[in-house]
Design an enzyme around this catalytic site. Structure first.
Site, PDB file in Angstrom:
ATOM      1  N   GLU A 152     -44.312 102.413  33.983  1.00 57.96           N
ATOM      2  CA  GLU A 152     -44.155 101.728  33.440  1.00 57.96           C
ATOM      3  C   GLU A 152     -45.208 100.728  34.049  1.00 57.96           C
ATOM      4  OE1 GLU A 152     -41.517 100.137  30.704  1.00 57.96           O
ATOM      5  OE2 GLU A 152     -40.947 102.326  30.339  1.00 57.96           O
ATOM      6  N   GLY A 261     -32.772 100.235  37.231  1.00 60.64           N
ATOM      7  CA  GLY A 261     -32.704 100.279  35.789  1.00 60.64           C
ATOM      8  C   GLY A 261     -33.998  99.968  34.392  1.00 60.64           C
ATOM      9  N   CYS A 264     -35.814 104.329  31.577  1.00 59.23           N
ATOM     10  CA  CYS A 264     -35.411 106.220  32.280  1.00 59.23           C
ATOM     11  C   CYS A 264     -34.450 106.416  33.000  1.00 59.23           C
ATOM     12  CB  CYS A 264     -36.215 106.548  32.778  1.00 59.23           C
ATOM     13  SG  CYS A 264     -38.433 106.720  31.202  1.00 59.23           S
TER      14      CYS A 264
HETATM   15  N1  LIG Z   1     -41.220 104.373  29.077  1.00 55.08           N
HETATM   16  C1  LIG Z   1     -41.640 105.188  29.940  1.00 55.08           C
HETATM   17  O1  LIG Z   1     -41.448 104.989  31.764  1.00 55.08           O
HETATM   18  C2  LIG Z   1     -41.357 106.642  30.689  1.00 55.08           C
HETATM   19  C3  LIG Z   1     -41.945 107.478  31.491  1.00 55.08           C
HETATM   20  C4  LIG Z   1     -41.709 108.869  31.286  1.00 55.08           C
HETATM   21  C5  LIG Z   1     -41.322 109.390  30.267  1.00 55.08           C
HETATM   22  N2  LIG Z   1     -40.923 108.698  29.507  1.00 55.08           N
HETATM   23  C6  LIG Z   1     -40.148 109.266  28.312  1.00 55.08           C
HETATM   24  O2  LIG Z   1     -40.818 109.570  27.339  1.00 55.08           O
HETATM   25  C7  LIG Z   1     -39.416 109.257  25.727  1.00 55.08           C
HETATM   26  C8  LIG Z   1     -39.677 108.307  25.290  1.00 55.08           C
HETATM   27  O3  LIG Z   1     -39.667 107.009  25.806  1.00 55.08           O
HETATM   28  P1  LIG Z   1     -40.720 105.528  25.579  1.00 55.08           P
HETATM   29  O4  LIG Z   1     -40.073 104.595  26.681  1.00 55.08           O
HETATM   30  O5  LIG Z   1     -42.105 105.313  25.161  1.00 55.08           O
HETATM   31  O6  LIG Z   1     -39.672 105.542  24.185  1.00 55.08           O
HETATM   32  P2  LIG Z   1     -40.046 103.969  22.999  1.00 55.08           P
HETATM   33  O7  LIG Z   1     -38.238 103.666  22.742  1.00 55.08           O
HETATM   34  O8  LIG Z   1     -40.902 102.725  24.082  1.00 55.08           O
HETATM   35  O9  LIG Z   1     -40.621 104.544  22.374  1.00 55.08           O
HETATM   36  C9  LIG Z   1     -40.647 106.068  21.214  1.00 55.08           C
HETATM   37  C10 LIG Z   1     -40.744 105.236  20.076  1.00 55.08           C
HETATM   38  O10 LIG Z   1     -40.529 106.495  18.922  1.00 55.08           O
HETATM   39  C11 LIG Z   1     -40.462 106.553  17.468  1.00 55.08           C
HETATM   40  N3  LIG Z   1     -39.999 107.713  16.906  1.00 55.08           N
HETATM   41  C12 LIG Z   1     -38.783 107.729  16.924  1.00 55.08           C
HETATM   42  N4  LIG Z   1     -38.634 108.305  15.626  1.00 55.08           N
HETATM   43  C13 LIG Z   1     -39.794 109.125  15.720  1.00 55.08           C
HETATM   44  C14 LIG Z   1     -40.748 109.893  14.850  1.00 55.08           C
HETATM   45  N5  LIG Z   1     -39.455 110.559  14.123  1.00 55.08           N
HETATM   46  N6  LIG Z   1     -41.471 110.197  14.333  1.00 55.08           N
HETATM   47  C15 LIG Z   1     -42.495 109.038  14.966  1.00 55.08           C
HETATM   48  N7  LIG Z   1     -42.002 108.449  15.816  1.00 55.08           N
HETATM   49  C16 LIG Z   1     -40.603 108.224  16.189  1.00 55.08           C
HETATM   50  C17 LIG Z   1     -39.918 105.061  17.915  1.00 55.08           C
HETATM   51  O11 LIG Z   1     -40.227 104.187  16.468  1.00 55.08           O
HETATM   52  C18 LIG Z   1     -40.745 104.437  18.826  1.00 55.08           C
HETATM   53  O12 LIG Z   1     -41.647 103.919  18.951  1.00 55.08           O
HETATM   54  C19 LIG Z   1     -38.175 109.741  26.392  1.00 55.08           C
HETATM   55  O13 LIG Z   1     -37.656 110.819  26.288  1.00 55.08           O
HETATM   56  C20 LIG Z   1     -38.545 108.668  27.712  1.00 55.08           C
HETATM   57  O14 LIG Z   1     -37.545 109.481  28.412  1.00 55.08           O
HETATM   58  C21 LIG Z   1     -40.755 107.052  29.560  1.00 55.08           C
END
Ligand SMILES: NC(=O)c1ccc[n+]([C@@H]2O[C@H](COP(=O)([O-])OP(=O)(O)OC[C@H]3O[C@@H](n4cnc5c(N)ncnc54)[C@H](O)[C@@H]3O)[C@@H](O)[C@H]2O)c1
Length: 437
Positions: A152, A261, A264
């Site tokens: 991020e 924090g 992730c």
């Molecule tokens: N944020 C990061 O920096 C980052 C980096 C690498 C990996 N990840 C991984 O990526 C994944 C997502 O993380 P994030 O930070 O984007 O989370 P987030 O909570 O910001 O986004 C998840 C999104 O999925 C949506 N969602 C839930 N159920 C759904 C469905 N059935 N159909 C469509 N959309 C649906 C939610 O409404 C939400 O907008 C996690 O597994 C996280 O560990 C995140």
């Protein structure tokens, strides 16, 4: 190529916009209607540098749309799964219900030869179960695990120019075909020479949690050294500089402070421990429990240090907290050490005022009882203690002489070891930091 992205949060919204920039036709699917409406207006629902511009550009081409209707993903060749995998309430394990819900939505849409690409961070074994679900649904589609490593604050750059790709696939003809399809999606970055590691499903899932565990361990290592420094009068920043010169160790991720924090690292190391327990190899990851404990102890230590600075009690003391986001260049407050410290101080009777350049709205939603100020000047007005908890460049660059005029007592605690102690002391401040004399 025609691409769908299920889950348009921090990961998926950036991924969808970046895939459009690469020339693909993209439909982003999310279950939150407001978020979809905002994305369709070109307004990023969260702060990420460069994302609003990329969204506007993508929407203007007509090749990028967002919807709550999963059926609009029909006809796409490649479907990315980017939904959340949060920590289960009351448990260490990951909650996989959103991943399975995305597969539920996808199953009726899939055609033979389509590729489903998992990007969410999942416990090892999840991809195998999802691949089985695709087989049972006789979709003819193939699953690939392609974990995401974006940071991020640098998400756009990291997605367009990643430092590596990892593909996990089954070793059969369909797996091979699916990998070549993914090569087409990522043709630009692969053409730039981005390294690619092709592996089995288990390895690909493990790579992500192993990487996050390593980073968390490095941070907790230096924070453990900070505890030793505090007990001996040594200086953890000099220690980090000195050991960081060893190329085998490196200086990055060795900034002692209030700890890690975000959405992730904390939940990923806990889910990893939970999965290791299920696999009967919990001993292999016992150290992560210590990594987690060291990290949480820093938050407590921060409150203790504030108490020491305030002469033994923070009850009724006005404390200005600079930072709410878990890191700079983000408005993400999930498991933010800054907010955790703020809440603890307030619970212990301090009058706390929190400010942040981007994360106040999210912080207020999470902790509505905290007091917030829009600017540093407002936050520090008549403060008896100023605490820096997120190393935003605007806080690192603060002029201690100017700030001194607004506070009641010139006491600062540098929770991220990001300020110049000499400049603050020269301006008459009492400067304290974690792990420093
Ligand atoms: N944020 C990061 O920096 C980052 C980096 C690498 C990996 N990840 C991984 O990526 C994944 C997502 O993380 P994030 O930070 O984007 O989370 P987030 O909570 O910001 O986004 C998840 C999104 O999925 C949506 N969602 C839930 N159920 C759904 C469905 N059935 N159909 C469509 N959309 C649906 C939610 O409404 C939400 O907008 C996690 O597994 C996280 O560990 C995140």
């Amino acid at each position: 190529m025609r691409i769908s992205v299920f889950g348009c949060g921090y990961l998926g919204a950036v991924h969808a916009a970046c895939m459009t920039r690469l020339g693909h036709e993209v439909v982003g699917v999310d279950v939150v209607a407001d978020q979809v409406a905002s994305l369709n207006r070109g307004a990023a629902p969260f702060f990420e540098p460069g994302l609003p511009e990329l969204l506007s550009e993508g929407l203007a081409t007509g090749r990028l749309t967002f919807t709550t209707d999963a059926a609009e993903a029909a006809g796409c060749d490649v479907h990315f799964v980017c939904v959340g995998t949060p920590q289960k309430a009351g448990e260490n394990a990951a909650d996989l219900r959103y991943v399975h819900a995305a597969i539920d939505d996808l199953l009726p849409l899939l055609r033979a030869g389509d590729v489903v690409v998992g990007k969410s961070t999942v416990p090892v074994g999840t991809a195998e179960a999802l691949a089985e679900r695709l087989d049972e649904g006789a979709s003819g589609a193939e699953l690939i695990w392609n974990p995401e490593f974006l940071r991020e604050g640098f998400a756009v750059k990291d997605t367009l120019h990643p430092d590596r790709f990892v593909y996990g696939a089954r070793s059969n003809e369909q797996g091979e075909r699916a990998k070549r399809r993914l090569d087409e999606v990522y043709a630009v970055a692969l053409g730039e020479g981005t390294p690619k590691i092709e592996a089995d499903l288990a390895t690909a899932q493990l790579v992500k949690v192993a990487a996050n565990s390593f980073l968390a361990t490095k941070i907790s290592f230096i924070n453990a050294m900070a505890e030793l420094c505090e007990a001996t009068g040594a200086d953890v920043t000099l220690l980090a500089d000195a050991i960081g010169h060893d190329a085998r160790i490196g200086r990055r991720f060795l900034n002692a402070g209030v700890g890690f924090g975000g959405g992730c690292l904390p939940k990923d190391i806990r889910a990893f421990m939970a999965r290791a327990g299920e696999l009967g190899v919990d001993q292999a990851l016992t150290f992560l429990r210590e990594v987690d404990s060291i990290n949480m102890r820093r938050r407590v230590r921060m409150v203790d240090l504030a108490r020491e600075e305030c002469g033994g009690s923070i009850v009724g003391r006005r404390i200005a907290l600079l930072g709410a986001a878990f890191k700079p260049d983000s408005d993400d407050v999930r498991d933010s050490p800054a907010l955790s410290v703020a809440a603890q101080m307030q619970l212990q009777g301090a009058h706390v005022v929190v400010t942040d350049p981007q994360a106040i709205d999210n912080a207020r939603k999470k902790w509505p009882d905290l007091a917030f100020a829009d600017t540093v000047e407002e936050a520090v007005k008549a403060a008896e203690l100023v605490v820096v908890l997120t190393e935003w460049p605007e806080y690192v660059g603060l002029d201690p002489r100017q700030l001194a005029e607004r506070v009641d007592a010139k006491r600062v605690i540098d929770g991220r070891n990001c300020l110049d102690p000499t400049a603050w002391r020269d301006a008459g401040w009492t400067y304290r930091a974690l792990g420093r004399p």
